[in-house]
Design a protein around this motif. Structure first.
Motif, PDB file in Angstrom:
ATOM      1  N   LEU A   1       0.858  -1.181   0.000  1.00 15.10           N
ATOM      2  CA  LEU A   1       0.000   0.000   0.000  1.00 15.10           C
ATOM      3  C   LEU A   1       0.896   1.233   0.000  1.00 15.10           C
ATOM      4  CD1 LEU A   1      -2.801   1.303   0.149  1.00 15.10           C
ATOM      5  CD2 LEU A   1      -2.621   1.186   2.651  1.00 15.10           C
ATOM      6  N   TYR A   2       1.000   1.880  -1.148  1.00 15.64           N
ATOM      7  CA  TYR A   2       1.828   3.077  -1.264  1.00 15.64           C
ATOM      8  C   TYR A   2       1.098   4.329  -0.773  1.00 15.64           C
ATOM      9  CZ  TYR A   2       5.370   0.666  -4.082  1.00 15.64           C
ATOM     10  OH  TYR A   2       6.368  -0.166  -4.530  1.00 15.64           O
ATOM     11  N   TRP A   3      -0.234   4.314  -0.817  1.00 14.62           N
ATOM     12  CA  TRP A   3      -1.001   5.501  -0.465  1.00 14.62           C
ATOM     13  C   TRP A   3      -0.917   5.803   1.025  1.00 14.62           C
ATOM     14  CZ3 TRP A   3      -6.204   4.053  -3.294  1.00 14.62           C
ATOM     15  CH2 TRP A   3      -5.965   4.008  -4.679  1.00 14.62           C
ATOM     16  N   ARG A   4      -1.059   7.071   1.338  1.00 14.44           N
ATOM     17  CA  ARG A   4      -1.207   7.519   2.719  1.00 14.44           C
ATOM     18  C   ARG A   4      -2.487   8.339   2.806  1.00 14.44           C
ATOM     19  NH1 ARG A   4       5.133   9.205   3.051  1.00 14.44           N
ATOM     20  NH2 ARG A   4       5.923   7.082   2.778  1.00 14.44           N
ATOM     21  N   GLY A   5      -2.780   8.829   4.005  1.00 14.87           N
ATOM     22  CA  GLY A   5      -4.010   9.585   4.175  1.00 14.87           C
ATOM     23  C   GLY A   5      -4.089  10.778   3.240  1.00 14.87           C
ATOM     24  N   VAL A   6      -2.975  11.476   3.078  1.00 19.31           N
ATOM     25  CA  VAL A   6      -2.969  12.665   2.240  1.00 19.31           C
ATOM     26  C   VAL A   6      -3.249  12.306   0.787  1.00 19.31           C
ATOM     27  CG1 VAL A   6      -0.454  12.578   1.891  1.00 19.31           C
ATOM     28  CG2 VAL A   6      -1.676  14.748   1.605  1.00 19.31           C
ATOM     29  N   THR A   7      -2.823  11.118   0.370  1.00 19.05           N
ATOM     30  CA  THR A   7      -3.071  10.680  -1.007  1.00 19.05           C
ATOM     31  C   THR A   7      -4.569  10.664  -1.289  1.00 19.05           C
ATOM     32  OG1 THR A   7      -1.148   9.215  -0.763  1.00 19.05           O
ATOM     33  CG2 THR A   7      -2.541   8.894  -2.695  1.00 19.05           C
ATOM     34  N   ILE A   8      -5.322  10.034  -0.395  1.00 17.99           N
ATOM     35  CA  ILE A   8      -6.767   9.909  -0.592  1.00 17.99           C
ATOM     36  C   ILE A   8      -7.457  11.262  -0.439  1.00 17.99           C
ATOM     37  CG2 ILE A   8      -8.853   8.807   0.298  1.00 17.99           C
ATOM     38  CD1 ILE A   8      -7.043   6.433   1.099  1.00 17.99           C
ATOM     39  N   GLU A   9      -6.947  12.103   0.456  1.00 16.38           N
ATOM     40  CA  GLU A   9      -7.538  13.436   0.619  1.00 16.38           C
ATOM     41  C   GLU A   9      -7.410  14.255  -0.663  1.00 16.38           C
ATOM     42  OE1 GLU A   9      -9.315  14.827   3.076  1.00 16.38           O
ATOM     43  OE2 GLU A   9      -9.331  12.819   3.972  1.00 16.38           O
ATOM     44  N   VAL A  10      -6.308  14.092  -1.361  1.00 13.35           N
ATOM     45  CA  VAL A  10      -6.146  14.799  -2.642  1.00 13.35           C
ATOM     46  C   VAL A  10      -7.135  14.253  -3.670  1.00 13.35           C
ATOM     47  CG1 VAL A  10      -4.570  15.318  -4.547  1.00 13.35           C
ATOM     48  CG2 VAL A  10      -3.739  15.414  -2.195  1.00 13.35           C
ATOM     49  N   PHE A  11      -7.317  12.916  -3.687  1.00 15.50           N
ATOM     50  CA  PHE A  11      -8.330  12.338  -4.574  1.00 15.50           C
ATOM     51  C   PHE A  11      -9.684  13.011  -4.333  1.00 15.50           C
ATOM     52  CE2 PHE A  11      -6.371   7.750  -4.801  1.00 15.50           C
ATOM     53  CZ  PHE A  11      -5.227   8.276  -5.374  1.00 15.50           C
ATOM     54  N   GLN A  12     -10.076  13.079  -3.066  1.00 17.76           N
ATOM     55  CA  GLN A  12     -11.387  13.632  -2.718  1.00 17.76           C
ATOM     56  C   GLN A  12     -11.500  15.107  -3.118  1.00 17.76           C
ATOM     57  OE1 GLN A  12     -13.888  11.916  -1.755  1.00 17.76           O
ATOM     58  NE2 GLN A  12     -12.943   9.976  -1.211  1.00 17.76           N
ATOM     59  N   ALA A  13     -10.386  15.841  -2.984  1.00 12.63           N
ATOM     60  CA  ALA A  13     -10.390  17.253  -3.379  1.00 12.63           C
ATOM     61  C   ALA A  13     -10.652  17.389  -4.872  1.00 12.63           C
ATOM     62  CB  ALA A  13      -9.058  17.907  -3.000  1.00 12.63           C
ATOM     63  N   MET A  14     -10.100  16.469  -5.675  1.00 11.99           N
ATOM     64  CA  MET A  14     -10.325  16.526  -7.121  1.00 11.99           C
ATOM     65  C   MET A  14     -11.770  16.151  -7.460  1.00 11.99           C
ATOM     66  SD  MET A  14      -7.633  17.770  -8.346  1.00 11.99           S
ATOM     67  CE  MET A  14      -7.516  18.645  -6.753  1.00 11.99           C
ATOM     68  N   TYR A  15     -12.348  15.194  -6.730  1.00 10.87           N
ATOM     69  CA  TYR A  15     -13.757  14.857  -6.946  1.00 10.87           C
ATOM     70  C   TYR A  15     -14.636  16.079  -6.680  1.00 10.87           C
ATOM     71  CZ  TYR A  15     -12.642   9.821  -7.147  1.00 10.87           C
ATOM     72  OH  TYR A  15     -12.160   8.594  -7.491  1.00 10.87           O
ATOM     73  N   ARG A  16     -14.356  16.770  -5.573  1.00 11.76           N
ATOM     74  CA  ARG A  16     -15.152  17.961  -5.238  1.00 11.76           C
ATOM     75  C   ARG A  16     -14.984  19.042  -6.307  1.00 11.76           C
ATOM     76  NH1 ARG A  16     -13.128  16.669  -0.016  1.00 11.76           N
ATOM     77  NH2 ARG A  16     -11.499  18.260  -0.192  1.00 11.76           N
ATOM     78  N   LEU A  17     -13.762  19.170  -6.796  1.00 13.47           N
ATOM     79  CA  LEU A  17     -13.486  20.197  -7.804  1.00 13.47           C
ATOM     80  C   LEU A  17     -14.254  19.910  -9.095  1.00 13.47           C
ATOM     81  CD1 LEU A  17     -11.717  22.733  -7.914  1.00 13.47           C
ATOM     82  CD2 LEU A  17      -9.915  21.354  -8.949  1.00 13.47           C
ATOM     83  N   ARG A  18     -14.342  18.643  -9.465  1.00 16.08           N
ATOM     84  CA  ARG A  18     -15.078  18.290 -10.676  1.00 16.08           C
ATOM     85  C   ARG A  18     -16.572  18.544 -10.508  1.00 16.08           C
ATOM     86  NH1 ARG A  18     -11.311  13.929 -11.398  1.00 16.08           N
ATOM     87  NH2 ARG A  18     -12.865  12.290 -11.051  1.00 16.08           N
ATOM     88  N   ASP A  19     -17.055  18.388  -9.289  1.00 16.45           N
ATOM     89  CA  ASP A  19     -18.466  18.722  -9.024  1.00 16.45           C
ATOM     90  C   ASP A  19     -18.738  20.200  -9.279  1.00 16.45           C
ATOM     91  OD1 ASP A  19     -19.127  16.134  -8.325  1.00 16.45           O
ATOM     92  OD2 ASP A  19     -18.887  16.466  -6.160  1.00 16.45           O
ATOM     93  N   GLN A  20     -17.655  21.008  -9.195  1.00 20.07           N
ATOM     94  CA  GLN A  20     -17.774  22.449  -9.433  1.00 20.07           C
ATOM     95  C   GLN A  20     -17.474  22.820 -10.886  1.00 20.07           C
ATOM     96  OE1 GLN A  20     -15.134  24.291  -6.552  1.00 20.07           O
ATOM     97  NE2 GLN A  20     -15.889  22.957  -4.907  1.00 20.07           N
ATOM     98  N   GLY A  21     -17.232  21.789 -11.717  1.00 18.30           N
ATOM     99  CA  GLY A  21     -17.038  22.041 -13.148  1.00 18.30           C
ATOM    100  C   GLY A  21     -15.596  22.161 -13.602  1.00 18.30           C
ATOM    101  N   VAL A  22     -14.632  21.916 -12.709  1.00 15.27           N
ATOM    102  CA  VAL A  22     -13.217  21.982 -13.084  1.00 15.27           C
ATOM    103  C   VAL A  22     -12.717  20.566 -13.340  1.00 15.27           C
ATOM    104  CG1 VAL A  22     -10.891  22.655 -12.381  1.00 15.27           C
ATOM    105  CG2 VAL A  22     -12.857  24.067 -11.736  1.00 15.27           C
ATOM    106  N   GLU A  23     -12.357  20.272 -14.574  1.00 16.04           N
ATOM    107  CA  GLU A  23     -11.991  18.908 -14.958  1.00 16.04           C
ATOM    108  C   GLU A  23     -10.490  18.668 -14.755  1.00 16.04           C
ATOM    109  OE1 GLU A  23     -14.100  16.589 -15.689  1.00 16.04           O
ATOM    110  OE2 GLU A  23     -15.855  17.894 -15.670  1.00 16.04           O
ATOM    111  N   ALA A  24     -10.121  18.311 -13.534  1.00 16.11           N
ATOM    112  CA  ALA A  24      -8.743  17.957 -13.195  1.00 16.11           C
ATOM    113  C   ALA A  24      -8.727  16.499 -12.744  1.00 16.11           C
ATOM    114  CB  ALA A  24      -8.218  18.860 -12.088  1.00 16.11           C
TER     115      ALA A  24
END
Length: 328
Positions: A253-276
């Protein structure tokens, strides 16, 4: 023979490989696609001279482990064999980013070493031949030779597995944010060690076939200019690689907590219309791929995530090249 310095950029894989069909020749189990990073690079100076009684290898600022020194010397032996010389060399390298932390320092390192050593030894290699040489030092180094957006072809023989640039829509103005976790120390399990166990995952064979399909999908998205389809492949590939890592023996398992938090931040950003979109190689650090027009929105979204040490903004890096400023 002349003292030569080369510069090569690190690269991140969009369609990834995890496992080899021939470990000795570093032939990947599947083809891959990567982006070279303009702000992450290695400089390497090589000097073949009769005054050296043995090879001298140095990494400025960070240092090499003994096994890493041996890998460099073995690669120099490959160059000497091609050039029909026996002269020893002095090698000095410098990264502008941490090594062994999941940012492909071996890719830029062996690409720069290959180009500097080959030219210092008097060899005149084509880009394809240089990519093959670099691959024999570190698989992903093959992709740092052409730079840009490149595909590294799998093959069943040494000379047929190389990387070359492929076109992408310039209007996308592709940017990559290297989101570095606070801990940038070397990985506990190296990429080489972990990859050697990839086939123990029950999902391995299916993952290899899926990667080849994803390359076709990615290239189709670039030809048609479909950014969302391009990003969908990138994230699918992230999960594909790590599903193999997590289910191989022993589990990694290479991921850490911060890894998943960044994933979630990108999901939220896409909900706002920013495709990252995000991807992760063999480490905890997240690579975010976006268009230039969205870079500031992505940076802003990351401010709410704890555990990030630094964010490095990159454009697409050029291929490996010779430079005039030597390290010694």
């Amino acid at each position: 023979m002349t003292k030569i310095t080369a510069k090569a950029h690190s690269n991140i894989a969009l369609v990834k490989y995890w496992g080899k069909k021939d470990d000795g020749l570093r032939l990947p189990a599947n083809s891959s696609v990567a982006i070279a990073l303009d702000e992450a690079y290695t400089l390497t100076t090589v000097d073949f001279d009769e005054s050296y009684k043995e090879d001298e290898v140095q990494l400025l600022g960070q240092g090499f482990e003994d096994d890493e020194v041996e890998k460099v010397k073995k690669h120099l032996d490959s160059v000497r064999k091609l050039a029909s010389i026996q002269t020893k060399a002095k090698v000095v390298s410098q990264n502008n980013f941490p090594k062994s932390a999941g940012m492909a320092s071996s890719a830029s390192g062996f690409a720069a070493l290959s180009m500097a050593a080959a030219n210092a030894a008097g060899l005149q290699l084509s880009e394809r031949e240089m990519s093959v040489l670099a691959r024999n030092g570190s698989g992903s180094a093959s992709r740092s030779i052409p730079g840009g957006v490149s595909v590294w072809h799998t093959a069943d023989d040494d000379l047929s597995s190389y990387a070359e640039q492929i076109p992408y829509p310039p209007e996308w103005d592709i940017k990559v944010l290297l989101v570095m976790a606070e801990d940038t120390s070397a990985k506990k399990v190296s990429t080489t060690e972990a990859m050697a166990m990839a086939a123990t995952s029950p999902y391995y064979q299916g993952a290899v076939l899926e990667a080849e399909k994803n390359i076709l999908s990615l290239r189709e998205a670039m030809v048609s200019g479909d950014w969302k389809a391009f990003g969908k492949v990138i994230e699918d590939e992230c999960y594909r690689l790590h599903s193999v890592c997590m289910t191989q023996t022993p589990n990694i398992l290479y991921w850490r907590g911060v890894t998943i938090e960044v994933f979630q931040a990108m999901y939220r950003l896409r909900d706002q219309g920013v495709e990252a979109f995000f991807t992760v190689d063999a480490g905890p650090h997240v690579h975010i791929v976006c268009q230039g027009k969205d870079i500031e929105a992505v940076k802003q979204s990351l401010k709410s995530v704890g555990g990030i040490k630094t964010v490095i903004e990159c454009g697409i890096g050029e291929g490996a090249k010779l430079v005039s400023d030597h390290l010694f």
